[in-house]
Design a protein around this motif. Structure first.
Motif, PDB file in Angstrom:
ATOM      1  N   PHE A 204      73.980   4.557  50.006  1.00  0.00           N
ATOM      2  CA  PHE A 204      72.856   4.534  50.941  1.00  0.00           C
ATOM      3  C   PHE A 204      73.271   5.390  52.149  1.00  0.00           C
ATOM      4  O   PHE A 204      73.841   4.893  53.116  1.00  0.00           O
ATOM      5  N   ARG A 205      72.958   6.654  52.053  1.00  0.00           N
ATOM      6  CA  ARG A 205      73.405   7.605  53.071  1.00  0.00           C
ATOM      7  C   ARG A 205      72.491   7.550  54.299  1.00  0.00           C
ATOM      8  O   ARG A 205      71.280   7.777  54.202  1.00  0.00           O
ATOM      9  N   ARG A 206      73.077   7.265  55.433  1.00  0.00           N
ATOM     10  CA  ARG A 206      72.338   7.249  56.698  1.00  0.00           C
ATOM     11  C   ARG A 206      72.369   8.647  57.306  1.00  0.00           C
ATOM     12  O   ARG A 206      73.432   9.206  57.520  1.00  0.00           O
ATOM     13  N   GLU A 207      71.197   9.190  57.581  1.00  0.00           N
ATOM     14  CA  GLU A 207      71.107  10.553  58.119  1.00  0.00           C
ATOM     15  C   GLU A 207      71.325  10.512  59.624  1.00  0.00           C
ATOM     16  O   GLU A 207      70.400  10.587  60.423  1.00  0.00           O
TER      17      GLU A 207
ATOM     18  N   PRO B 132      66.828   7.741  59.158  1.00  0.00           N
ATOM     19  CA  PRO B 132      66.434   7.771  57.740  1.00  0.00           C
ATOM     20  C   PRO B 132      67.617   7.414  56.828  1.00  0.00           C
ATOM     21  O   PRO B 132      68.772   7.685  57.145  1.00  0.00           O
ATOM     22  N   VAL B 133      67.296   6.804  55.694  1.00  0.00           N
ATOM     23  CA  VAL B 133      68.291   6.464  54.682  1.00  0.00           C
ATOM     24  C   VAL B 133      67.865   7.077  53.356  1.00  0.00           C
ATOM     25  O   VAL B 133      66.712   6.915  52.932  1.00  0.00           O
ATOM     26  N   THR B 134      68.773   7.790  52.717  1.00  0.00           N
ATOM     27  CA  THR B 134      68.492   8.370  51.407  1.00  0.00           C
ATOM     28  C   THR B 134      69.469   7.803  50.382  1.00  0.00           C
ATOM     29  O   THR B 134      70.624   7.521  50.711  1.00  0.00           O
ATOM     30  N   LEU B 135      68.984   7.636  49.152  1.00  0.00           N
ATOM     31  CA  LEU B 135      69.829   7.111  48.081  1.00  0.00           C
ATOM     32  C   LEU B 135      70.466   8.267  47.315  1.00  0.00           C
ATOM     33  O   LEU B 135      69.768   9.205  46.898  1.00  0.00           O
ATOM     34  N   GLU B 136      71.765   8.176  47.141  1.00  0.00           N
ATOM     35  CA  GLU B 136      72.521   9.229  46.489  1.00  0.00           C
ATOM     36  C   GLU B 136      73.382   8.599  45.395  1.00  0.00           C
ATOM     37  O   GLU B 136      74.157   7.683  45.660  1.00  0.00           O
TER      38      GLU B 136
ATOM     39  N   ASP C 266      64.192   2.813  53.385  1.00  0.00           N
ATOM     40  CA  ASP C 266      64.016   4.198  53.811  1.00  0.00           C
ATOM     41  C   ASP C 266      64.622   4.475  55.177  1.00  0.00           C
ATOM     42  O   ASP C 266      64.764   5.639  55.565  1.00  0.00           O
TER      43      ASP C 266
END
Length: 407
Positions: A92-95, A75-79, A65
């Motif tokens: 693994f997109r780093r915000e 934060p890290v979101t999966l796309e 996360d």
């Protein structure tokens, strides 16, 4: 038929599992008077162990996360960047508040029984200084028959498509089994003189030339004829799954193979878990759960791909012999000139023996010597190549430095 019998066995055990669940609650809950009777701890420990041995393990969550970037937690979101029938390309997109010019890395996870989440530690270590994409394979029993078959050639096509999509300036890391299709894909791109060839390719613990330092896995493939694998390991998916009637190498058979390689170690691990429960050692018991929640989560492999791999990689050794074809096009690793190569092996690897991955250097002979490196990690087994303390402290920094230098 075997797959259906396996499903029937699981259904037959369900009443016993319900009883074990009730026993664990009655004799383990602190507000239950039964928790204070003699033998209550043994009943709870035995019930818990029975439930874990007989349960189905679903694909674990990635559980990533956040990543620490430049001294700050972001934060890290999966796309899902590309959704194919047999695989999802996950970013693994780093915000980040301020954009960074970090190098791009594609991690090709193995399609060899376990889910891509087995590389969680790999991804977590790369995220602080790289943009990371991962090939997240789909359980073949969940792929409808209408999606068609999936061969080794299709695997190579997938890799080529990912590289084109993420290029330019891409770096590719392949872990274990995908070293062969990744090398084949990069070779084809180089032969066609496509501008999308990756800057670097890192190959870790894979069977480029399975003739070198053969392990138990290699010996099984050479001692049994191709027909044995076809007749004994390939089964149709039962009706309850979306992939009904698809031919697969079932995950439960693969799991039996994993356990059979080191039965004493797994038996002792479960016996220790039982004793940890008796002693109230919650930390050790939780460590056991974390490991086996991942290890016991397996997926079905498409039969066509598995059989192609057995024949091409482990029986005919087509790649090192210079006679591997992908859709009638010869794979020529000597065509690779501009992609830097790093191979990594574990000294104690009992799945891909020493020298099997290093063999890539003999095939990629037109990559300049100063752009090729090999690293033999001391006191590291197969899983230690991409997970654990030695991965984080010894191997990952070496890979990151190689990518920075050549990427």
């Amino acid at each position: 038929m075997l797959y259906s019998l396996y499903e029937a066995q699981h259904a037959a055990l369900e009443p016993l599992r319900v009883a074990a669940e009730l026993s664990r609650g009655w004799f383990g809950h602190p507000f239950s008077p039964l928790s204070y009777v003699p033998m209550s701890r043994r009943l709870v420990a035995g019930s818990d162990l029975f439930l874990r041995v007989t349960q189905r393990y679903e694909k674990p969550a990635w559980g990533i996360d956040a990543a620490r970037v430049a001294g700050r937690d972001v934060p890290v979101t999966l796309e899902v960047m590309l959704d194919k029938p047999f695989c999802k390309l996950v970013h693994f997109r780093r915000e980040l508040e301020t954009p960074r010019n970090d190098l791009k890395v594609l991690v090709v996870a193995p399609l060899s029984g376990h889910h891509a989440t087995l590389l969680r530690d790999t991804v977590r270590a790369l995220l602080p200084s790289h943009e990371v994409w991962v090939a997240d394979w789909v359980d073949a029993r969940m792929v409808p028959l209408a999606a068609g078959p999936f061969h080794l050639d299709d695997y190579v096509d997938y890799v080529c498509e990912w590289i084109r999509l993420l290029s330019p300036d891409l770096n590719v890391i392949s872990v274990c089994q995908p070293t062969v299709p990744v090398l084949a894909a990069v070779s084809l791109l180089a032969s066609r003189r496509e501008p999308s060839c990756p800057r670097t390719m890192v190959m870790m613990g894979g069977p480029i030339d399975a003739r070198k330092s053969p392990t138990a896995v290699n010996n099984l493939a050479t001692k049994k004829p191709y027909s044995w694998f076809e007749q004994n390991l390939i089964h149709r998916v039962p009706q309850k799954y979306p992939g009904f009637m698809r031919w697969v190498y079932p995950g439960f058979l693969q799991h039996m193979g994993f356990m059979g390689m080191n039965p004493d170690r797994h038996f002792n691990a479960h016996w220790d878990y039982y004793n940890h429960l008796l002693e109230g050692d919650g930390e050790s018991a939780e460590s056991h759960r974390r490991f086996y929640d991942e290890y016991n989560a397996v997926l079905d492999m498409p039969a066509e791909y598995y059989l192609d791999t057995v024949k091409t990689v482990f029986q005919h050794f087509d790649l090192p012999k210079g006679r591997m074809f992908v859709r009638e096009e010869l794979v020529r690793p000597q065509a690779i000139r501009d992609t830097a190569l790093l191979t990594v092996e574990g000294e104690l690897d009992d799945i891909s023996g020493n020298g099997q991955t290093e063999a890539a250097h003999l095939l990629c002979l037109n990559i300049p010597r100063e752009r090729r490196e090999h690293y033999l990690a001391p006191k590291v087994g197969h899983y230690g190549i991409f997970s654990g303390r030695r991965w984080r402290e010894m191997i990952c920094p070496r890979i990151a430095e190689f990518i920075r230098r050549h990427g």
